[in-house]
Design an enzyme around this catalytic site. Structure first.
Site, PDB file in Angstrom:
ATOM      1  N   THR A  90      -6.360   2.518  -6.522  1.00 38.50           N
ATOM      2  CA  THR A  90      -7.810   2.416  -5.767  1.00 38.50           C
ATOM      3  C   THR A  90      -8.647   3.779  -6.282  1.00 38.50           C
ATOM      4  OG1 THR A  90      -6.657   1.287  -4.173  1.00 38.50           O
ATOM      5  CG2 THR A  90      -8.544   2.340  -3.481  1.00 38.50           C
ATOM      6  N   TYR A 147      -3.321   5.680  -4.194  1.00 38.95           N
ATOM      7  CA  TYR A 147      -4.534   6.337  -3.965  1.00 38.95           C
ATOM      8  C   TYR A 147      -4.477   7.539  -5.053  1.00 38.95           C
ATOM      9  CZ  TYR A 147      -5.262   3.510   0.330  1.00 38.95           C
ATOM     10  OH  TYR A 147      -5.653   2.568   1.363  1.00 38.95           O
ATOM     11  N   LYS A 177      -8.574  -0.687  -8.928  1.00 36.41           N
ATOM     12  CA  LYS A 177      -9.065  -1.411  -8.115  1.00 36.41           C
ATOM     13  C   LYS A 177     -10.376  -0.471  -7.438  1.00 36.41           C
ATOM     14  CE  LYS A 177      -7.485  -3.053  -3.545  1.00 36.41           C
ATOM     15  NZ  LYS A 177      -8.578  -2.660  -2.732  1.00 36.41           N
ATOM     16  N   HIS A 206     -13.631  -2.335  -1.352  1.00 35.75           N
ATOM     17  CA  HIS A 206     -12.752  -1.916  -0.213  1.00 35.75           C
ATOM     18  C   HIS A 206     -13.203  -2.561   1.057  1.00 35.75           C
ATOM     19  CE1 HIS A 206      -9.484   1.402   0.061  1.00 35.75           C
ATOM     20  NE2 HIS A 206      -9.815   1.038   1.435  1.00 35.75           N
ATOM     21  N   SER A 244       1.026  -1.185  -0.015  1.00 37.71           N
ATOM     22  CA  SER A 244      -0.035   0.005  -0.024  1.00 37.71           C
ATOM     23  C   SER A 244       0.968   1.336  -0.259  1.00 37.71           C
ATOM     24  CB  SER A 244      -0.708   0.038   1.155  1.00 37.71           C
ATOM     25  OG  SER A 244      -1.486   1.326   1.580  1.00 37.71           O
TER      26      SER A 244
END
Length: 431
Positions: A187, A161, A279, A303, A138
């Protein structure tokens, strides 16, 4: 309010007093007895600070999507073939992002792993290397890209992100490429921070606020607490190691770009120019748009049911997304997976690979590297058994014949495995 012990340098003293093994002895004993992911969940609950466990375990709002995501697998029956001539162990190898892996599942990239156990992301990376599968990091990790690259040279995906600062994005992507990451996952279901009410009730923060309630809970969990106090404080190591991880929610809210759109996605893909996943897909029309934009992989996800309450169970929307993008676009699915049979069903219904989040994080919180490896061991054994009994000897065979092997039945309250019944005093349980 008690002062921050890390600012007082307590960790520098405690790191020379090796009491971890003593405090962790009961946790390791429980871990050895765990036979499934539900057991690992209980192991994690008994070792981790309540605030930390609830952060891991929770969903959004009333947690309806969280429950539905698990229950949806119970509505799917496996109509098995007999006399298939198979014997264990089966060949579970496949490709993810074009890279050879020994397992068709992997640990999803998740934020802040060091809050669960001091080993953090390094434990998950070691487990991925041990099992020869994909590792996901991440961008809100508490371990840096370079450190992960030293642990595993296997296939890796870097999760990103939708940050406001494009220079930050370019810098992070450059470091991911240099660190040997083979793919990027954007994401897109995190443009607002989900309403996670357990966190609000627990006054969740990183690091803890050292309120009376949090101190009491810390005293109850000495193994977690000694880990926390005897190691360096957490930082967002992939972004800026000098910035402490003061509050996940406030940091995300300050950096996330809600206005990020398809044109921004095109720019991002141009900066990456390698295999890429979007995602957070749960609609066929969005999947089609993502393919047209240039993403090579559709990652079906809600999520972990932590964002939009009453979002659909991912296994329910998977077949429609496979139909929309056709047979040649790679699909990853995560959400609700607790058993190897769940992984088997997802592969049969159109997924090329399956991501797991909570299962391996339960293992991490329960026992670091040993716990994550055990989580993978459990799922691998269950998947091997399910495929063998179903009559499919390889992942390719399962994907080819899967739609004819998995059928939906009308739901009954008796269908749903009450995995946590023994917490309420029903059933046995070795933990």
């Amino acid at each position: 309010m008690i002062p921050n012990p890390h600012k007082l340098g307590v960790h520098k003293l405690l790191k020379h007093i090796p009491l971890n093994a003593i405090f962790d002895a009961p946790s390791k004993a429980r871990l050895r007895k765990a036979v499934n992911i539900a057991d690992l969940r209980l192991c994690a609950k008994q070792r981790a600070h309540k605030m930390v466990f609830d952060y891991l375990d929770a969903g959004a709002d009333d947690e309806i999507s969280l429950r539905r995501g698990k229950d949806a697998y119970s509505e799917l029956e496996m109509h098995f073939h007999i006399l298939s001539g198979l014997k264990p162990p089966l060949d579970l190898s496949t490709k993810i992002f074009g890279q050879d892996v020994k397992l068709p599942f992997f640990g999803c990239p998740t934020a802040g792993n060091r809050m669960f156990h001091w080993e953090g992301e390094t434990a998950a990376a070691r487990a991925a290397k041990h099992h020869g599968t994909l590792y996901g990091l991440s961008s809100l990790a508490t371990t840096g890209i370079t450190e992960i690259g030293k642990i595993t040279d296997g296939p890796k995906v870097f999760q990103l992100y939708v940050w406001k600062d494009r220079e930050l994005v370019k810098e992070v992507l450059a470091r991911a490429k240099e660190g040997g990451f083979h793919a990027m996952a954007l994401t897109v279901d995190f443009t607002w921070y989900g309403n996670r009410e357990r966190d609000i009730r627990n006054d969740f923060s990183i690091p803890p606020k050292y309120s009376l309630n949090q101190i009491v809970e810390a005293i109850k969990k000495p193994a977690w607490t000694y880990d926390f106090l005897s190691h360096e404080p957490y930082t967002y190591a992939c972004i800026n190691k000098d910035v402490p991880a003061d509050s996940l929610a406030s940091f995300v809210n300050s950096q996330i770009s809600p206005e990020f759109d398809w044109k921004d996605a095109e720019w991002l893909l141009g900066e990456w120019n390698m295999p890429s996943a979007v995602k957070g897909v749960c609609r066929p029309d969005d999947a089609i748009k993502a393919v047209q934009t240039g993403f090579t992989t559709m990652w079906v996800s809600n999520h972990g049911a932590r964002q939009l309450e009453t979002s659909p169970a991912t296994i329910d929307v998977l077949p429609s997304i496979r139909e929309a993008v056709g047979p040649n676009v790679e699909i990853i699915l995560d959400g609700g997976v607790q058993r190897g049979t769940d992984i088997c069903k997802a592969l049969a219904l159109g997924a090329d690979a399956v991501g797991v989040g909570k299962p391996y994080l339960y293992g991490l919180a329960a026992g670091g590297t040993e716990g994550v490896i055990k989580a993978y061991d459990i799922l691998k054994t269950e998947l091997d058994r399910a495929m063998g009994l179903l009559g499919t000897g390889t992942v390719a065979d399962l994907k080819k014949r899967g739609p004819g092997l998995i059928k939906r039945r009308h739901a009954s309250a008796r269908d749903y495995p009450d995995r946590y019944a023994y917490e309420r005093g029903y059933g046995g349980g070795v933990i």
